[in-house]
Design a protein around this motif. Structure first.
Motif, PDB file in Angstrom:
ATOM      1  N   CYS A 153       0.811  -1.216   0.000  1.00  0.00           N
ATOM      2  CA  CYS A 153       0.000   0.000   0.000  1.00  0.00           C
ATOM      3  C   CYS A 153       0.846   1.269   0.000  1.00  0.00           C
ATOM      4  O   CYS A 153       0.484   2.255  -0.649  1.00  0.00           O
ATOM      5  N   TYR A 154       1.983   1.273   0.687  1.00  0.00           N
ATOM      6  CA  TYR A 154       2.817   2.473   0.764  1.00  0.00           C
ATOM      7  C   TYR A 154       3.306   2.883  -0.624  1.00  0.00           C
ATOM      8  O   TYR A 154       3.233   4.050  -1.008  1.00  0.00           O
ATOM      9  N   GLY A 155       3.829   1.933  -1.375  1.00  0.00           N
ATOM     10  CA  GLY A 155       4.320   2.225  -2.713  1.00  0.00           C
ATOM     11  C   GLY A 155       3.197   2.562  -3.681  1.00  0.00           C
ATOM     12  O   GLY A 155       3.329   3.460  -4.524  1.00  0.00           O
ATOM     13  N   LYS A 156       2.072   1.864  -3.560  1.00  0.00           N
ATOM     14  CA  LYS A 156       0.943   2.127  -4.446  1.00  0.00           C
ATOM     15  C   LYS A 156       0.368   3.523  -4.193  1.00  0.00           C
ATOM     16  O   LYS A 156      -0.020   4.222  -5.131  1.00  0.00           O
ATOM     17  N   ALA A 157       0.332   3.948  -2.933  1.00  0.00           N
ATOM     18  CA  ALA A 157      -0.145   5.298  -2.611  1.00  0.00           C
ATOM     19  C   ALA A 157       0.790   6.352  -3.190  1.00  0.00           C
ATOM     20  O   ALA A 157       0.348   7.381  -3.701  1.00  0.00           O
ATOM     21  N   ASN A 158       2.103   6.096  -3.125  1.00  0.00           N
ATOM     22  CA  ASN A 158       3.062   7.025  -3.726  1.00  0.00           C
ATOM     23  C   ASN A 158       2.835   7.136  -5.230  1.00  0.00           C
ATOM     24  O   ASN A 158       2.892   8.227  -5.806  1.00  0.00           O
ATOM     25  N   ALA A 201      -1.634   2.778   4.181  1.00  0.00           N
ATOM     26  CA  ALA A 201      -1.606   4.043   3.434  1.00  0.00           C
ATOM     27  C   ALA A 201      -2.654   4.051   2.340  1.00  0.00           C
ATOM     28  O   ALA A 201      -2.911   3.027   1.692  1.00  0.00           O
ATOM     29  N   LEU A 202      -3.246   5.213   2.138  1.00  0.00           N
ATOM     30  CA  LEU A 202      -4.189   5.451   1.057  1.00  0.00           C
ATOM     31  C   LEU A 202      -3.997   6.886   0.596  1.00  0.00           C
ATOM     32  O   LEU A 202      -3.014   7.522   0.967  1.00  0.00           O
ATOM     33  N   ASN A 203      -4.894   7.403  -0.211  1.00  0.00           N
ATOM     34  CA  ASN A 203      -4.701   8.736  -0.795  1.00  0.00           C
ATOM     35  C   ASN A 203      -5.901   9.642  -0.595  1.00  0.00           C
ATOM     36  O   ASN A 203      -7.019   9.178  -0.368  1.00  0.00           O
ATOM     37  N   ALA A 204      -5.635  10.940  -0.737  1.00  0.00           N
ATOM     38  CA  ALA A 204      -6.684  11.944  -0.892  1.00  0.00           C
ATOM     39  C   ALA A 204      -6.295  12.788  -2.093  1.00  0.00           C
ATOM     40  O   ALA A 204      -5.116  13.083  -2.305  1.00  0.00           O
ATOM     41  N   VAL A 205      -7.278  13.133  -2.905  1.00  0.00           N
ATOM     42  CA  VAL A 205      -7.042  13.986  -4.079  1.00  0.00           C
ATOM     43  C   VAL A 205      -8.039  15.135  -4.054  1.00  0.00           C
ATOM     44  O   VAL A 205      -9.169  14.973  -3.581  1.00  0.00           O
ATOM     45  N   PHE A 206      -7.584  16.287  -4.545  1.00  0.00           N
ATOM     46  CA  PHE A 206      -8.484  17.438  -4.596  1.00  0.00           C
ATOM     47  C   PHE A 206      -9.007  17.582  -6.019  1.00  0.00           C
ATOM     48  O   PHE A 206      -8.244  17.749  -6.964  1.00  0.00           O
ATOM     49  N   LEU A 207     -10.334  17.511  -6.138  1.00  0.00           N
ATOM     50  CA  LEU A 207     -10.976  17.672  -7.435  1.00  0.00           C
ATOM     51  C   LEU A 207     -11.572  19.064  -7.516  1.00  0.00           C
ATOM     52  O   LEU A 207     -12.531  19.383  -6.805  1.00  0.00           O
ATOM     53  N   ASN A 208     -10.972  19.888  -8.341  1.00  0.00           N
ATOM     54  CA  ASN A 208     -11.414  21.270  -8.484  1.00  0.00           C
ATOM     55  C   ASN A 208     -12.843  21.347  -9.006  1.00  0.00           C
ATOM     56  O   ASN A 208     -13.596  22.252  -8.663  1.00  0.00           O
ATOM     57  N   THR A 209     -13.226  20.388  -9.830  1.00  0.00           N
ATOM     58  CA  THR A 209     -14.575  20.352 -10.404  1.00  0.00           C
ATOM     59  C   THR A 209     -15.647  20.358  -9.325  1.00  0.00           C
ATOM     60  O   THR A 209     -16.682  20.999  -9.473  1.00  0.00           O
ATOM     61  N   ILE A 210     -15.394  19.618  -8.236  1.00  0.00           N
ATOM     62  CA  ILE A 210     -16.385  19.543  -7.163  1.00  0.00           C
ATOM     63  C   ILE A 210     -15.922  20.275  -5.904  1.00  0.00           C
ATOM     64  O   ILE A 210     -16.594  20.258  -4.885  1.00  0.00           O
ATOM     65  N   LYS A 211     -14.736  20.900  -5.992  1.00  0.00           N
ATOM     66  CA  LYS A 211     -14.198  21.734  -4.908  1.00  0.00           C
ATOM     67  C   LYS A 211     -14.065  20.995  -3.580  1.00  0.00           C
ATOM     68  O   LYS A 211     -14.396  21.519  -2.524  1.00  0.00           O
TER      69      LYS A 211
END
Length: 197
Positions: free
Chosen positions: A77-82, A116-126
């Motif tokens: 998970c650590y490498g995949k999240a990176n 580990a996992l991720n968060a992403v910011f989507l400007n489309t939905i703010k």
């Protein structure tokens, strides 16, 4: 969720999230779609489904740097999240790393590990959304959803599991040192993963 670092840092290239690497850039271009949300979904599905989890396939390899994970096609998970963070950043989508403290089995007596996992910011939905590219199995399922989180693991606070609220722009040193020190992901997965951050 809360940002642990300056907003601009979630688009920067770092040692482990090396989004300026040629193979990361070409992968981001190949996965870019007509919309930001489609692009993010393509990247998520690529990392979740095309990069295998070391434990699932009993592979000793677990590279840490995003470009190396992409090249080998396997990590934990650590490498995949990176890797997910790097491809998102190469596609100009801010991305960071999140963590959960989970039991290794179904009960606390099996021990704990940091996932580990991720968060992403989507400007489309703010807004920031969390995604877990760990990889699906018969018992683990995560999905891309902008409305409701569909993560690989549901945290159970009653048995000591923790859903940490921070979004980091770089992976925590304790997680990367675990990968760097181990030459056997299967041994590391059972005995050497950190149990809290």
């Amino acid at each position: 969720m809360k940002l642990a670092d300056k907003r601009s840092s979630y688009l920067q290239s770092t040692y482990y999230i090396d989004c300026n690497s040629a193979n990361i850039i070409s992968t981001a271009k190949r996965l870019t779609a007509n919309s930001e949300i489609e692009t993010a979904e393509n990247i998520f599905h690529f990392v979740r489904d095309s990069i295998l989890h070391s434990w699932d396939i009993q592979d000793k390899r677990a590279p840490a740097r995003a470009s190396e994970v992409l090249e080998t096609g396997v990590s934990i998970c650590y490498g995949k999240a990176n890797l997910l963070a790097a491809i998102m950043r190469a596609a100009k989508i801010p991305a960071g790393i999140c963590y959960q403290r989970l039991t290794l089995g179904d009960t606390p007596d099996t021990g704990f590990c940091v996932h580990a996992l991720n968060a992403v910011f989507l400007n489309t939905i703010k807004k920031w959304i969390r995604l877990d590219p760990r990889g699906n199995t018969a018992f683990i399922h995560s999905a891309f959803d902008t409305e409701k989180e569909k993560l690989a693991f549901k945290v159970r606070p009653e048995i000591g599991e923790i859903d940490y609220p921070e979004i980091y722009s770089t992976p925590l040193p304790i997680t990367m040192s675990t990968l760097e020190k181990s030459s056997d992901a299967l041994y590391m997965y059972q005995f050497c993963l950190p149990d809290r951050i």
